[in-house]
Structures are given as C-alpha cells and as structure tokens.
Design an enzyme around this catalytic site. Structure first.
Site, PDB file in Angstrom:
ATOM      1  NE  ARG A 169      36.943  38.588  42.756  1.00  0.00           N
ATOM      2  CZ  ARG A 169      35.855  38.320  43.075  1.00  0.00           C
ATOM      3  NH1 ARG A 169      34.842  38.868  42.396  1.00  0.00           N
ATOM      4  NH2 ARG A 169      35.459  37.620  44.383  1.00  0.00           N
TER       5      ARG A 169
ATOM      6  CE  LYS B 150      39.399  39.014  54.143  1.00  0.00           C
ATOM      7  NZ  LYS B 150      38.096  38.745  53.621  1.00  0.00           N
TER       8      LYS B 150
END
EC number: 3.4.11.1
Length: 503
Positions: free
Chosen positions: A354, A280
């Site tokens: 996920r 990130k």
C-alpha cells in the site's frame, strides 16, 4: 501452438476431413453430438458408448483408431456431461481433457468439432476462447533456468476448429483474442516464475522497454532522483533497505481517440518481499518473489491488448522495488510523507504494498483517467476471506463505482477469472487512525483486506477506481507451484468490452 478454422459446408464435411485426430462430443445419456453422429456411419462410435467404454461424464475421453468411413486417423470421444444445456464447468472440463489427450498423441494436427454453441448463455466465440486458453495452459512450460531441459512433449502442434461457414468471421476474431490473451498470460507466468535475483525492478523496466519497441508503445522509466523530485516519500521508504534501484514504469498504448480518457492499470511490483524489518517467517518466503504479480499481470494485459491493436487508450503504471531489511531500512514507527502530502505512520514494514501503490495512485491523477484499477498481491487476509478461487474486488459504493465493479465482475465471469466484491465503508477507516500521523499503514488483524483497500481509497478521490487483491489467485503453492497468469483474462476481457462499447 497454431490455431485455425475449417469451415464446413455441403462439400466439406466432418467425415471427409483428413487429420491426425478429430475430437467430438458425447453426453451422459449415451447420446452423440451432431458431429459424432456424422462420424458414426458404421455404428462404431455408438457401440463404444453403449458398451460403457466411455461414460459421457464431463472430461471423460476415449481414443478410437481407424473408424470406418472417417478420413481422420483417430477419433477422440470427449464427455460433455448433460446435454441440455452444457454448463460452463462441464465444457471447461471437457476441453481440459482434450488438451491433456492432445499432448500425448502421435499426431501433430487435430481438429476440434465440439458443439461450440451448446454452452448455456455462451456463444461459439466464448467456447473457442475457452478451448485455446486451456490448451495453452496445458502446454505451458517454464524450464529456461534448468541446465538440462526436459524434451518438449510430442503431440498436437496445430489445432483446427471445425465451424459452420457462417461462423467463420466470429471464429477468426475469437482465435485472435484468445491467442493474444494466452501470450499475455504466458508473459505474466514467466515474469512471476523467474527468481528475484533475475526479475529485479530493472528487469521489469527492461521488459516494458522491449514491449514498447515491439508494439510501438510509449514508455518512460523514472529512477530514484526523479521519484525524489516528485516527493514520492511513501514509495521510496520501501526501497531504503535494498541495493536494487527502484523503478517507476509508465507504459502507454494510445489506441483510442486522442480526446478519450485512458483506462489506467496500476500494478504492484515488489520483486521480493522479505517483510523488511518486520521480517516474514522463513517458511515459504521463497514465494515472495510472486509479490510482483500485479506488475506482471498488467504487463501481460498490455501485451495482449497491444497485439490486438485494441482501439482504447490504456496506461500501465508500475512502482517496483524490493522490500529488504538492512541498516538503512525503514523502521516500524517511522513516519513518511506520501506524494499527496498525507503522512503515514509505518507500524509494520511488511504492509509495504500500500505504501508503493498510494504514490502511484496519486501520480496517475495527471492522466485524468476514465477509470483506474490497481492490481496487487496485497494481503494474506484476502486469502483467508476468499481462498484461492476469487480475487478480491474493492470499490466505493456509488453509481460510477458500482458500474465499474459490475463491468469487472462480468469480465471475470466471462473469462473464468472470477472476482468477488468486498466492502469499502467509512467504519473501517477508523482502524487506520494514528496518534502521530494522518494515518497508520495497518488497521489491526480484523478485516485486513478491507482496511488495506480503505487505505488505498484515500488516494483515489479524483477518479473512478477499483482495487483487485490477487494475493490468493496470482500463484499456486505445492507440487503445482507457479504463477497462474491471473488476472490477465479478467483485465483483457474488461478492456476488450470497453473498446467495443466505445466504438
């Protein structure tokens, strides 16, 4: 903060209550509420209203001392906006103003005598819960890691609700529900606000164990070897880059009948999300300690329902780990095998939520659940779509899933912790196609929140399921940075309603 009730009857009137402060309502049309009229024996309150000292707009306040004919030391006038009917928004603004005023009073006890049954389409129980949650939110502090703690604010420590004698039982139940809910919210906030070097997967597991001991719950914590035996290759792929050991927490409150199918809450527990090899940007990366907001919220919800001894079977499942870069971390392009046997091409290691959730959603099949709700700070795309007001709610479109969605939406509206239903359609599934595996873990930039939910949906075919994306609602940034405690109000309201329906 302590909450109680004061039943009113012919012998015990508003004016005769001896307390540090009593809060009563006034309206925009310069009209007094019934309680304010009862205190206005000498006309001092109506004079203040007529002179313009208080507008009556929702959230406006005026503190009066030594009101003639009133036993209370102070009278706090609170604007409720338009009288007929009072809107939920105006009532919430009013009680937030009361909460702020109470924190700076020189009194330790105060009475709230607002018209609790005047809110449109809501009852007194709703108004009491709204008041308690706003008051507790105003008094929340997180300073456990500061070497020099700010002194606790003075002000009101005990709040008494003035209610009719006929409403006593309803008011007591509302207080119990709201206090339990507030305790759950505070736990969720505390866990979220802790730094990632404190709130590790092991810390979350120990929190669950302590809760199990306090409330006589059942708890099991699986470690890496057990997860390997279960073939949770998707979850474990996220853990590869970190030295922190992963945990898989199963916490059970079996308050219903033995034969009743449980409601299962699955909370994403990424205690720090660097993005992994798909790193990130550095800006605001500190806020990725909040990526365990789903785990924190389901633990907070479990604390609330356990305190209430809710007559419902509820199971909380939390896959928790860190997502870090290292020489052993999962790489973009790696293919992993989930517990379900389906293979996943990991195109972006920052789409890790996920990957941990899909194995948890497969694991919970063994409980033969009445419903499964996963809660996750899953996608920035959900923030783009809905901002920071509504959580994203995703379910399939059929009778059973529509009914579950409607329950959750109603619980969100009733609790003020709102969600907005988003689509799950086969057309979006096309974006998850992979040339090399059964699916990819991302579906491109378009509709990112939807494709993430569609990914999860592939693992939920054996039960009724809903997904809450709380990326935009779990915490605040900026000057007010901190965990919000959401969606504990929504989830607890949903479960309380389920328990009442099951009676």
């Amino acid at each position: 903060m302590d909450f109680s009730i004061k039943p009113l009857d012919a012998k015990s009137t508003i004016a005769s209550i001896k307390t540090g402060c009593i809060a009563v309502a006034v309206f925009e049309d310069k009209k007094l509420s019934a309680a304010a009229q009862a205190l206005d024996q000498k006309g001092g309150i109506s004079a203040a209203l007529k002179s313009g000292d208080i507008s009556g707009k929702a959230g406006s306040t005026l503190l009066l001392r030594g009101v003639s004919g009133v036993a209370a030391e102070r009278v706090l006038l609170v604007g409720l906006g338009k009288e007929d009917p009072v809107s939920e928004k105006d009532f919430s603004s009013a009680v937030q103003a009361v909460a702020r005023a109470f924190t700076s009073l020189g009194a330790t006890e105060a009475v709230i005598a607002l018209p609790l049954d005047a809110v449109a389409a809501r009852d007194a129980a709703w108004s009491i819960r709204c008041t308690i949650l706003n008051t507790r939110d105003a008094s929340y502090r997180f300073d456990s890691l500061k070497s020099k703690k700010e002194p606790a604010p003075a002000g009101v420590k005990k709040i008494v609700f003035a209610v009719s004698a006929a409403s006593t039982a309803i008011a007591k139940d509302a207080i119990a529900q709201a206090v339990a809910q507030a305790n759950g919210i505070d736990l969720t906030k505390d866990l979220g606000n802790l730094p990632a070097n404190v709130c590790t997967p092991t810390y979350l597991a120990n929190t669950a164990k302590k809760m199990a001991k306090e409330f006589k719950l059942q708890v099991e914590v699986l470690d890496r070897k057990q997860l390997q035996a279960l073939k949770m290759g998707s979850f474990l792929s996220v853990t590869n880059g970190s030295v922190e050991p992963p945990k898989f927490i199963v916490l059970k409150h079996m308050g219903g009948k033995a034969k009743d199918a449980p409601v299962v809450l699955v909370g994403k527990g990424i205690t720090f999300d660097s993005g992994g090899i798909s790193l990130k940007p550095g800006a605001a990366m500190d806020e990725m300690k909040y990526d365990m907001g789903g785990a924190a919220s389901v633990l907070g919800t479990m604390r609330a329902i356990a305190e209430l001894k809710l007559k419902l079977n509820v199971i909380v499942v939390i896959p928790t780990c860190e997502n870090m870069p290292s020489g052993s971390a999962t790489k973009p392009g790696d293919i992993v095998t989930s517990m379900s046997g389906q293979t996943i091409e990991v195109l972006n290691t920052d789409a890790e939520g996920r990957l941990v959730l899909c194995d948890a959603l497969t694991y919970v099949e063994r409980f033969k659940p009445a419903a499964v709700i996963d809660v996750a700070t899953l996608t920035g795309a959900c923030i783009t779509a809905l901002g920071h007001h509504n959580s994203g709610l995703f379910t399939r479109s059929d009778d059973a899933h529509d009914a579950l969605a409607n329950e959750l939406l109603a619980a969100g509206k009733a609790s003020g912790d709102t969600a907005w239903r988003m689509p799950i359609e086969d057309s979006y599934q096309e974006q998850l196609k992979s040339n090399f595996a059964d699916m990819a873990n991302i579906g491109g930039p378009a509709g990112g929140a939807v494709t993430a939910a569609c990914f999860l949906e592939r693992y939920t075919k054996k039960y009724t399921w809903a997904h809450l994306d709380i990326a935009g609602t779990a915490w605040k940034s900026g000057a007010a940075k901190g965990s919000t405690g959401r969606p504990v109000p929504l989830l607890t309201s949903f479960l309380i309603q389920r328990a009442q329906t099951a009676r």
